[in-house]
Design a protein around this motif. Sequence first.
Motif, PDB file in Angstrom:
ATOM      1  N   ARG A   1       0.884  -1.333   0.052  1.00  0.00           N
ATOM      2  CA  ARG A   1       0.086  -0.052  -0.250  1.00  0.00           C
ATOM      3  C   ARG A   1       0.651   1.563  -0.092  1.00  0.00           C
ATOM      4  O   ARG A   1       0.912   2.283  -0.562  1.00  0.00           O
ATOM      5  N   HIS A   2       1.917   0.770   0.551  1.00  0.00           N
ATOM      6  CA  HIS A   2       3.248   2.064   0.328  1.00  0.00           C
ATOM      7  C   HIS A   2       3.841   3.081  -0.973  1.00  0.00           C
ATOM      8  O   HIS A   2       3.847   3.633  -1.169  1.00  0.00           O
ATOM      9  N   LYS A   3       3.610   1.680  -2.199  1.00  0.00           N
ATOM     10  CA  LYS A   3       3.781   2.298  -2.587  1.00  0.00           C
ATOM     11  C   LYS A   3       2.421   2.254  -3.979  1.00  0.00           C
ATOM     12  O   LYS A   3       2.436   3.184  -5.507  1.00  0.00           O
ATOM     13  N   LEU A   4       1.656   2.631  -3.710  1.00  0.00           N
ATOM     14  CA  LEU A   4       0.508   3.314  -4.374  1.00  0.00           C
ATOM     15  C   LEU A   4       0.716   5.206  -4.682  1.00  0.00           C
ATOM     16  O   LEU A   4       1.231   5.601  -3.446  1.00  0.00           O
ATOM     17  N   ASP A   5       1.070   5.322  -5.137  1.00  0.00           N
ATOM     18  CA  ASP A   5       0.247   6.698  -5.669  1.00  0.00           C
ATOM     19  C   ASP A   5      -0.190   7.656  -4.874  1.00  0.00           C
ATOM     20  O   ASP A   5      -1.411   7.707  -5.184  1.00  0.00           O
ATOM     21  N   GLU A   6       0.170   8.809  -4.355  1.00  0.00           N
ATOM     22  CA  GLU A   6      -0.482   9.166  -3.128  1.00  0.00           C
ATOM     23  C   GLU A   6      -1.137  10.729  -4.054  1.00  0.00           C
ATOM     24  O   GLU A   6      -2.248  11.059  -3.535  1.00  0.00           O
ATOM     25  N   ILE A   7      -1.129  10.675  -5.051  1.00  0.00           N
ATOM     26  CA  ILE A   7      -1.583  12.379  -5.676  1.00  0.00           C
ATOM     27  C   ILE A   7      -2.842  11.017  -6.536  1.00  0.00           C
ATOM     28  O   ILE A   7      -3.618  11.749  -6.843  1.00  0.00           O
ATOM     29  N   ILE A   8      -2.458  10.062  -7.123  1.00  0.00           N
ATOM     30  CA  ILE A   8      -4.087   9.706  -7.606  1.00  0.00           C
ATOM     31  C   ILE A   8      -4.936   8.614  -5.870  1.00  0.00           C
ATOM     32  O   ILE A   8      -5.971   9.133  -6.120  1.00  0.00           O
TER      33      ILE A   8
ATOM     34  N   ASP B   1       0.826  10.991 -21.340  1.00  0.00           N
ATOM     35  CA  ASP B   1       1.488   9.638 -20.652  1.00  0.00           C
ATOM     36  C   ASP B   1       2.016   9.247 -19.803  1.00  0.00           C
ATOM     37  O   ASP B   1       2.096   7.976 -19.473  1.00  0.00           O
ATOM     38  N   THR B   2       2.341  10.493 -19.005  1.00  0.00           N
ATOM     39  CA  THR B   2       2.923   9.922 -17.287  1.00  0.00           C
ATOM     40  C   THR B   2       1.489   9.259 -16.540  1.00  0.00           C
ATOM     41  O   THR B   2       1.819   8.694 -15.740  1.00  0.00           O
TER      42      THR B   2
ATOM     43  N   GLU C   1      -2.496  18.217 -12.518  1.00  0.00           N
ATOM     44  CA  GLU C   1      -2.614  18.728 -14.176  1.00  0.00           C
ATOM     45  C   GLU C   1      -0.765  19.120 -13.551  1.00  0.00           C
ATOM     46  O   GLU C   1      -0.285  19.114 -14.420  1.00  0.00           O
ATOM     47  N   ALA C   2      -0.711  19.485 -12.087  1.00  0.00           N
ATOM     48  CA  ALA C   2       0.534  20.216 -11.556  1.00  0.00           C
ATOM     49  C   ALA C   2       1.304  19.228 -11.416  1.00  0.00           C
ATOM     50  O   ALA C   2       2.647  18.788 -11.775  1.00  0.00           O
ATOM     51  N   SER C   3       1.183  17.321 -11.472  1.00  0.00           N
ATOM     52  CA  SER C   3       1.997  16.840 -10.818  1.00  0.00           C
ATOM     53  C   SER C   3       1.886  15.618 -12.538  1.00  0.00           C
ATOM     54  O   SER C   3       3.034  14.754 -12.887  1.00  0.00           O
ATOM     55  N   GLY C   4       1.423  16.704 -14.029  1.00  0.00           N
ATOM     56  CA  GLY C   4       1.832  16.030 -15.163  1.00  0.00           C
ATOM     57  C   GLY C   4       0.914  14.887 -16.024  1.00  0.00           C
ATOM     58  O   GLY C   4       0.734  14.088 -16.606  1.00  0.00           O
ATOM     59  N   TYR C   5      -0.569  14.872 -14.795  1.00  0.00           N
ATOM     60  CA  TYR C   5      -0.879  13.526 -15.304  1.00  0.00           C
ATOM     61  C   TYR C   5      -1.958  13.899 -15.757  1.00  0.00           C
ATOM     62  O   TYR C   5      -2.947  12.604 -17.083  1.00  0.00           O
ATOM     63  N   VAL C   6      -2.592  14.789 -15.974  1.00  0.00           N
ATOM     64  CA  VAL C   6      -3.622  15.398 -16.694  1.00  0.00           C
ATOM     65  C   VAL C   6      -3.888  16.638 -17.784  1.00  0.00           C
ATOM     66  O   VAL C   6      -2.728  17.156 -17.249  1.00  0.00           O
TER      67      VAL C   6
END
Lengths: 142, 115
Positions: free
Chosen positions: B8-15, B81-82, B57-62
């Motif tokens: 669970r520690h590998k879950l992306d905190e941004i998502i 893509d990121t 968006e700031a994280s480059g995801y959207v």
Amino acid sequence: MSVSEESLEPDAAMARIKHAEMLVRSGRRWRAASFAAVGLVTMGYFAVMGGVRYAQSGLLGMVMTLVPTLAVVAMMEILGKRRAVQGRQLLHTEYVLAGAYAGLTCVAGILAVLLPHPMPAALSGVAPGVACFIGSWRAARR
Amino acid sequence: MTEKPHPRHKLDEIIHSPVRLSIMATLAAAGETDFRFLREALEISDSLLSKHVSQLEASGYVNVVKGYVGKRPSTWYSMTDTGRAAFTRYRVTLRHILGERGPTSEDSPDEEIIG
């Protein structure tokens, strides 16, 4: 499924992903079905219209002219209640197809009146119907 | 002896937030979509949606594109893509935590991150 700022358990996270996928698929299916329904109604309308004109049924003929309008109004109502994904490309395609449908329906209506035989008059409805089926295919495609 | 950290520690905190996860899942399934669809699908306010989309968006995801439909302003969102790679990794990790099978055809085979 509305979302809140609460913390997220793994199973709830997976459920949320599946819900989002279901919502997108469902909206897409509704939109595709609406386009297909208008296409079928339009083609059926012109098929019947060819025969009605030759039966010289004035009142029925007048009522029949309302059918494509009602089909489009019904489609707009259904689409308004159930929003589907609308990317720029799909939106542009839908605008083009809506314009093509309107234009082709007008041309088919004129041809249906002018053509001397019921069969060509009935076939004139194929083109606007095809425009709707293209819309249905595009809406169903990812 | 060192223990492996829980996956669970590998879950992306941004998502890994209800709103952002729903945004990412919807964009992954839909491709590009507009503001209204996202807002209605998620049943949240304009401001909350904007806030979370800005973080993504700031994280480059959207990717955010503003434009017009006729004279009406509209905003469209799509995954970068990121973002797609991050979401794939997130799903793989989630499946691992839940004890489900490994990556499916939806996940890229080279995205397995669980050691």
